[in-house]
Design a protein around this motif. Sequence first.
Motif, mmCIF file in Angstrom:
data_model
loop_
_atom_site.group_PDB
_atom_site.id
_atom_site.type_symbol
_atom_site.label_atom_id
_atom_site.label_comp_id
_atom_site.label_asym_id
_atom_site.label_seq_id
_atom_site.Cartn_x
_atom_site.Cartn_y
_atom_site.Cartn_z
ATOM 1 N N SER A 95 0.968 -1.124 -0.239
ATOM 2 C CA SER A 95 -0.038 -0.138 -0.073
ATOM 3 C C SER A 95 1.304 0.854 0.139
ATOM 4 O O SER A 95 0.512 2.201 -0.799
ATOM 5 N N ARG A 96 1.835 1.359 1.282
ATOM 6 C CA ARG A 96 3.305 2.433 0.643
ATOM 7 C C ARG A 96 3.587 2.610 -0.917
ATOM 8 O O ARG A 96 4.236 3.642 -1.304
ATOM 9 N N HIS A 106 1.699 19.848 -1.901
ATOM 10 C CA HIS A 106 0.331 19.917 -1.210
ATOM 11 C C HIS A 106 0.967 19.672 -0.322
ATOM 12 O O HIS A 106 -0.119 18.761 0.851
ATOM 13 N N VAL A 107 2.023 19.577 0.649
ATOM 14 C CA VAL A 107 2.719 19.943 2.011
ATOM 15 C C VAL A 107 2.587 21.173 2.753
ATOM 16 O O VAL A 107 3.501 21.782 2.394
ATOM 17 N N LYS A 108 1.937 21.651 3.730
ATOM 18 C CA LYS A 108 2.274 22.586 4.313
ATOM 19 C C LYS A 108 3.712 22.396 5.199
ATOM 20 O O LYS A 108 3.952 21.421 6.193
ATOM 21 N N VAL A 109 4.854 23.247 5.196
ATOM 22 C CA VAL A 109 6.223 23.259 5.928
ATOM 23 C C VAL A 109 6.170 24.287 6.504
ATOM 24 O O VAL A 109 6.100 25.409 6.318
ATOM 25 N N THR A 110 6.765 23.914 8.146
ATOM 26 C CA THR A 110 6.791 25.053 8.484
ATOM 27 C C THR A 110 8.029 24.845 9.696
ATOM 28 O O THR A 110 8.501 23.547 9.906
ATOM 29 N N VAL A 111 8.299 25.838 10.391
ATOM 30 C CA VAL A 111 10.045 25.235 10.969
ATOM 31 C C VAL A 111 9.729 26.459 12.572
ATOM 32 O O VAL A 111 9.057 28.225 12.560
ATOM 33 N N ALA A 112 10.403 26.565 13.518
ATOM 34 C CA ALA A 112 10.314 26.795 14.711
ATOM 35 C C ALA A 112 11.260 26.183 15.528
ATOM 36 O O ALA A 112 12.188 25.149 15.684
ATOM 37 N N LYS A 113 11.985 27.218 16.343
ATOM 38 C CA LYS A 113 12.919 27.635 17.587
ATOM 39 C C LYS A 113 12.773 26.909 18.674
ATOM 40 O O LYS A 113 11.248 26.603 18.825
ATOM 41 N N LEU A 123 11.197 21.184 12.350
ATOM 42 C CA LEU A 123 10.257 21.432 11.039
ATOM 43 C C LEU A 123 9.322 20.537 11.327
ATOM 44 O O LEU A 123 9.232 19.125 11.594
ATOM 45 N N THR A 124 8.067 21.036 10.757
ATOM 46 C CA THR A 124 6.534 20.489 11.353
ATOM 47 C C THR A 124 6.147 20.337 9.339
ATOM 48 O O THR A 124 6.237 21.635 8.881
ATOM 49 N N ALA A 125 5.640 19.047 8.942
ATOM 50 C CA ALA A 125 5.509 19.042 7.271
ATOM 51 C C ALA A 125 3.687 18.528 7.462
ATOM 52 O O ALA A 125 3.738 17.001 8.165
ATOM 53 N N THR A 126 2.730 19.199 7.125
ATOM 54 C CA THR A 126 1.773 18.397 7.586
ATOM 55 C C THR A 126 0.815 18.551 5.999
ATOM 56 O O THR A 126 1.075 19.443 4.725
ATOM 57 N N ASN A 127 -0.169 17.596 5.552
ATOM 58 C CA ASN A 127 -0.723 17.035 4.048
ATOM 59 C C ASN A 127 -1.480 17.905 3.863
ATOM 60 O O ASN A 127 -3.088 17.909 4.496
ATOM 61 N N THR A 128 -1.185 18.719 3.054
ATOM 62 C CA THR A 128 -2.856 20.007 3.018
ATOM 63 C C THR A 128 -3.746 18.935 2.082
ATOM 64 O O THR A 128 -4.257 19.699 1.338
ATOM 65 N N GLY A 129 -3.364 18.392 1.040
ATOM 66 C CA GLY A 129 -3.976 17.422 -0.186
ATOM 67 C C GLY A 129 -5.117 16.427 0.385
ATOM 68 O O GLY A 129 -5.488 16.403 1.139
ATOM 69 N N SER A 130 -5.752 15.713 0.015
ATOM 70 C CA SER A 130 -7.255 14.675 -0.607
ATOM 71 C C SER A 130 -6.540 13.773 -0.480
ATOM 72 O O SER A 130 -7.743 12.801 -0.219
ATOM 73 N N THR A 131 -5.269 13.410 -0.503
ATOM 74 C CA THR A 131 -4.445 12.217 -0.883
ATOM 75 C C THR A 131 -3.932 11.302 -0.077
ATOM 76 O O THR A 131 -3.072 12.681 0.209
ATOM 77 N N ALA A 165 -1.481 11.138 6.492
ATOM 78 C CA ALA A 165 -3.401 11.097 5.373
ATOM 79 C C ALA A 165 -3.307 12.443 5.641
ATOM 80 O O ALA A 165 -2.605 13.301 5.971
ATOM 81 N N PRO A 166 -4.399 12.853 5.170
ATOM 82 C CA PRO A 166 -4.360 14.258 5.042
ATOM 83 C C PRO A 166 -4.890 15.069 6.084
ATOM 84 O O PRO A 166 -5.552 14.557 7.119
ATOM 85 N N GLY A 167 -4.258 15.859 6.687
ATOM 86 C CA GLY A 167 -4.139 16.383 8.116
ATOM 87 C C GLY A 167 -3.579 16.267 8.775
ATOM 88 O O GLY A 167 -2.968 17.133 9.569
ATOM 89 N N GLU A 168 -2.618 14.861 8.463
ATOM 90 C CA GLU A 168 -1.015 14.633 9.283
ATOM 91 C C GLU A 168 -0.176 15.140 9.187
ATOM 92 O O GLU A 168 0.242 15.799 8.061
ATOM 93 N N SER A 169 0.434 15.179 9.705
ATOM 94 C CA SER A 169 1.992 15.912 10.436
ATOM 95 C C SER A 169 3.057 15.202 10.605
ATOM 96 O O SER A 169 3.215 13.747 10.822
ATOM 97 N N ALA A 170 4.307 15.041 9.985
ATOM 98 C CA ALA A 170 5.454 14.589 10.201
ATOM 99 C C ALA A 170 6.039 15.342 10.412
ATOM 100 O O ALA A 170 6.376 17.000 10.410
ATOM 101 N N TYR A 171 8.047 15.308 11.171
ATOM 102 C CA TYR A 171 8.275 15.993 11.981
ATOM 103 C C TYR A 171 10.373 15.361 12.331
ATOM 104 O O TYR A 171 10.671 14.200 11.613
ATOM 105 N N ALA A 172 10.955 16.685 12.138
ATOM 106 C CA ALA A 172 11.787 16.460 11.721
ATOM 107 C C ALA A 172 12.570 17.654 12.619
ATOM 108 O O ALA A 172 11.969 17.924 12.230
#
Length: 238
Positions: A95-96, A106-113, A123-131, A165-172
Amino acid sequence: MRTTRRATHLVASATALTAVLALTACQNDTKDTGSPAPAASSQSATGAQGAQSPSDGNSPAEGGHASKTAAAGASGSGSAGKKGSGQAAGQGSGSRATTAACTGAHVKVTVAKVQRPLNHMLLTATNTGSTPCNAYGAPYLRWDDGQAATTFLEASKPQAVVTLAPGESAYAGIMYQSADGSGNSGHTARTLGVLFGNREGNGSTGPAVQLSLPKGGVFTDSSAWVTYWQSRSEDALT
């Protein structure tokens, strides 16, 4: 009289000879016509015994039975293997494998100290897409217009790809400067470029995301590194 007796004797002898010849011919006919029947009976018995006896490897009946059994076994195991592998692929890595890589499109990325650990950013990456999308490997970072990508922290490599998934985030986690001052070629960066890794793990894919760093910039040097994408922010900063 003598002539009559002699004639009678000759006739009797001829009759006896004829009977003997007829009997001999009969016996020969019986042997010639009867021999195939016992032979066929013997072959049939041997074939039946051969099919029952595993020690008779030359038996055609046993050979044919073994071939059919092997073919049936191969067919059965093949069907089971295909079914099993199909279920595993559908339930696990398969499936992956069909999910697209995350990109800046289609991913929104933000960074913060962060306060802890020292000299770190999240670093935060949030899926803003529909898939769903896969966050492969680690993010490729570019400080200002730098050409060299920031080093990946190999010890942070997860056991599985992070799927969003849509709306979920990954972090680095990003360490921009070693606390012991062991780095060199330091400078104050004002922007941070972020690129996502491709499925093959040999480069980036999709458009880059350009982020503005906190006011006053971030002082970074050659000791900087970034973790692989994680499913939890705690793991990215550990």
